[in-house]
Design an enzyme around this catalytic site. Structure first.
Site, PDB file in Angstrom:
ATOM      1  N   LYS A 169      47.413  28.062  41.013  1.00 15.77           N
ATOM      2  CA  LYS A 169      45.989  28.043  41.231  1.00 15.77           C
ATOM      3  C   LYS A 169      45.974  26.720  42.216  1.00 15.77           C
ATOM      4  O   LYS A 169      46.295  25.882  41.582  1.00 15.77           O
ATOM      5  CB  LYS A 169      44.865  28.045  40.376  1.00 15.77           C
ATOM      6  N   LYS A 217      45.546  45.898  41.953  1.00 18.82           N
ATOM      7  CA  LYS A 217      45.160  45.570  40.406  1.00 18.82           C
ATOM      8  C   LYS A 217      44.510  46.759  40.285  1.00 18.82           C
ATOM      9  O   LYS A 217      43.660  47.553  40.778  1.00 18.82           O
ATOM     10  CB  LYS A 217      44.100  44.283  40.306  1.00 18.82           C
TER      11      LYS A 217
HETATM   12  O1  LIG Z   1      48.219  36.876  39.058  1.00 23.99           O
HETATM   13  C1  LIG Z   1      48.081  36.484  38.205  1.00 23.99           C
HETATM   14  O2  LIG Z   1      49.191  35.652  38.002  1.00 23.99           O
HETATM   15  C2  LIG Z   1      47.230  36.480  37.280  1.00 23.99           C
HETATM   16  C3  LIG Z   1      45.821  37.258  37.678  1.00 23.99           C
HETATM   17  C4  LIG Z   1      45.186  36.074  38.492  1.00 23.99           C
HETATM   18  O3  LIG Z   1      45.625  35.129  39.160  1.00 23.99           O
HETATM   19  C5  LIG Z   1      43.575  36.173  38.942  1.00 23.99           C
HETATM   20  C6  LIG Z   1      42.983  37.359  38.346  1.00 23.99           C
HETATM   21  C7  LIG Z   1      41.679  37.550  38.418  1.00 23.99           C
HETATM   22  C8  LIG Z   1      41.020  36.695  39.425  1.00 23.99           C
HETATM   23  C9  LIG Z   1      41.762  35.510  39.891  1.00 23.99           C
HETATM   24  O4  LIG Z   1      41.271  34.398  39.133  1.00 23.99           O
HETATM   25  C10 LIG Z   1      43.203  35.609  40.111  1.00 23.99           C
HETATM   26  C11 LIG Z   1      43.707  35.996  41.485  1.00 23.99           C
HETATM   27  O5  LIG Z   1      43.232  35.797  42.306  1.00 23.99           O
HETATM   28  O6  LIG Z   1      44.891  36.745  41.436  1.00 23.99           O
HETATM   29 MG   LIG Z   2      44.673  36.328  43.862  1.00 25.69          MG
END
Ligand SMILES: O=C(O)CCC(=O)C1=CC=C[C@@H](O)[C@@H]1C(=O)O
Ligand SMILES: [Mg+2]
Length: 331
Positions: free
Chosen positions: A108, A217
Site C-alpha cells: 500500500k 474481485k
Molecule cells: O490485493 C490484495 O493484496 C488484498 C486486497 C486489497 O489490497 C484491497 C482490498 C479492498 C480494498 C483495498 O483496500 C485493497 C485494494 O484496493 O485492492
Molecule cells: Mg486495489
C-alpha cells in the site's frame, strides 16, 4: 441463477465483527454478514460507506455463491500475494512473515498523511524481504495525480515493480499515466482496480486502453459467474483479488481464481492473515505461498463468539433488504 426469498437470506444469517491485526483502508475491524445457502456458506460484506446500489452487486455475489451454479474449477490451489498495509518500514518483516512461501508482495502506498519517502522505505523493506526473485506491486488507491504518479514511479521503479495498481482516480487519468510511462524508460505496467469494481461499466477501462491488467474481485463484481464474464470480455491479463473478506468471501475469490482460464499473477487472496479472528476452525490462511480452492466449514460457535452488536446486526439486515429490493427490481 436461483433467487432465494429475502426470508431465506435473513432467517439464519449471522453478522460478525472481526478485528484486523493492522489498520487497513482506514478500518481496524471488518464486519460481514454470513449465511448458509444450498451450495454452502456465503458472504455479504460491502464496505460500510458503500450505498445500496453498489452494495446490491455484492448481494448478487452472495446469492450466486450460496444458491447459484458451481463454476468449473480449472485448479484446486492458487498462489497468493502478501498484502502490506501502509506501515513503517521497520514493521515490514513482522507482517510479511504471516505469508509463508509467498513470492509476491502488494505494498500500500500514497496513504493520506504519509510521504513518498515513507513509501520508498516501505517498498525497499518489502524488496529486501522478498529478495530479487520476488515480485513487488504497489497500490495507491486513486490517491495520486498523474504528475505525482510519474514522480513516485521514478523513485519506486528501481526496486522492480510488477505493476502499479490504480494510481489515479479516473479512466482518462489512467490512460494519461500509461502514455507518460511509455515516453520514459520506467517500464511499469498499470493495473485498474477501482476503475473496474466501482464503475457503471467494468469494461470501460479495458475498452479505453487505459490499463495493462485488470484487478477482478468476486463480491464487488456480482459474483464468480459475473466476474468470469468480465474476464472473458476484457481481453487483458487479470489479477484476482478480494475485499478483506472473512474466509468465506476469500473462498468465493478462490473459486473465481480457480475458474479464470489464464492466471499468471498471484492473487490478493491471502488476507485471512490480516484478521485476528475468523469464522472457521480452518481459515483460508496462506500456506506455502497459496490457498486451497474449497468451501469453508463455518463454525457457528465462532459466529456467536464474534457476533456484532445488535444495532450493527439490525443495520446489516436493513442493508440486505435495501440491496435485495434493488436486485428484485432488476436494477
Ligand atoms: O490485493 C490484495 O493484496 C488484498 C486486497 C486489497 O489490497 C484491497 C482490498 C479492498 C480494498 C483495498 O483496500 C485493497 C485494494 O484496493 O485492492
Ligand atoms: Mg486495489
Amino acid at each position: 441463477m436461483p433467487f432465494p426469498a429475502l426470508d431465506d437470506l435473513l432467517r439464519d444469517a449471522h453478522v460478525v465483527s472481526l478485528p484486523l491485526r493492522d489498520r487497513f483502508r482506514g478500518v481496524d475491524h471488518r464486519e460481514a454478514l454470513l449465511v448458509e445457502g444450498p451450495r454452502g456458506w456465503t458472504e455479504f460484506s460491502p464496505f460500510l460507506e458503500y450505498d445500496d446500489a453498489e452494495a446490491s452487486a455484492w448481494l448478487r455475489a452472495t446469492i450466486d455463491f450460496g444458491w447459484g451454479p458451481e463454476p468449473r474449477a480449472l485448479r484446486d490451489r492458487v498462489a497468493v500475494n502478501a498484502t502490506l498495509p501502509a506501515v513503517d518500514a521497520g514493521d515490514v518483516p513482522r507482517i510479511l512473515r504471516r505469508y509463508p512461501g509467498c513470492r509476491t508482495v502488494k505494498v500500500k502506498v500514497a496513504e493520506r498523511g504519509q510521504s513518498l519517502a515513507d513509501d520508498v522505505a516501505r517498498v525497499r523493506a518489502a524488496r529486501e524481504f522478498i529478495g530479487d526473485e520476488g515480485r513487488v506491486r504497489i497500490d495507491a488507491n486513486t490517491n495520486w495525480s498523474v504528475d505525482e504518479t510519474l514522480a513516485a514511479l521514478t523513485e519506486l521503479a528501481p526496486f522492480g515493480l510488477e505493476y502499479v495498481e490504480q494510481p489515479v482516480p479516473t479512466v482518462a487519468e489512467l490512460a494519461e499515466v500509461r502514455r507518460r510511462i511509455a515516453d520514459t524508460s520506467l517500464g511499469v505496467r498499470v493495473a485498474a482496480d477501482e476503475s473496474v469494481r466501482k464503475a457503471a461499466d467494468p469494461l470501460a477501462v479495458a475498452r479505453a486502453g487505459a490499463a495493462d491488467l485488470l484487478v477482478v474481485k468476486a463480491q464487488p463484481l456480482g459474483g464468480v459467474t459475473a466476474a468470469l464474464g468480465i474476464v472473458a470480455e476484457a481481453g487483458l491479463p487479470v489479477v484476482v483479488s478480494s475485499a478483506i473478506d472473512t474466509s468465506v468471501g476469500l473462498a468465493m475469490g478462490a473459486f473465481l481464481a480457480a475458474s479464470v482460464p489464464v492466471l499468471e499473477h498471484d492473487c490478493g487472496l491471502g488476507t485471512a492473515a490480516m484478521l485476528t479472528a475468523d469464522v472457521a476452525r480452518e481459515p483460508l490462511l496462506p500456506r506455502d505461498g497459496g490457498v486451497d480452492v474449497r468451501r469453508i466449514d463455518v463454525d457457528v460457535d465462532l459466529l456467536r463468539e464474534h457476533a456484532a452488536e445488535n444495532a450493527r446486526r439490525r443495520w446489516w439486515f436493513e442493508r440486505v433488504r435495501a440491496s435485495y429490493e434493488l436486485l428484485a427490481a432488476g436494477s
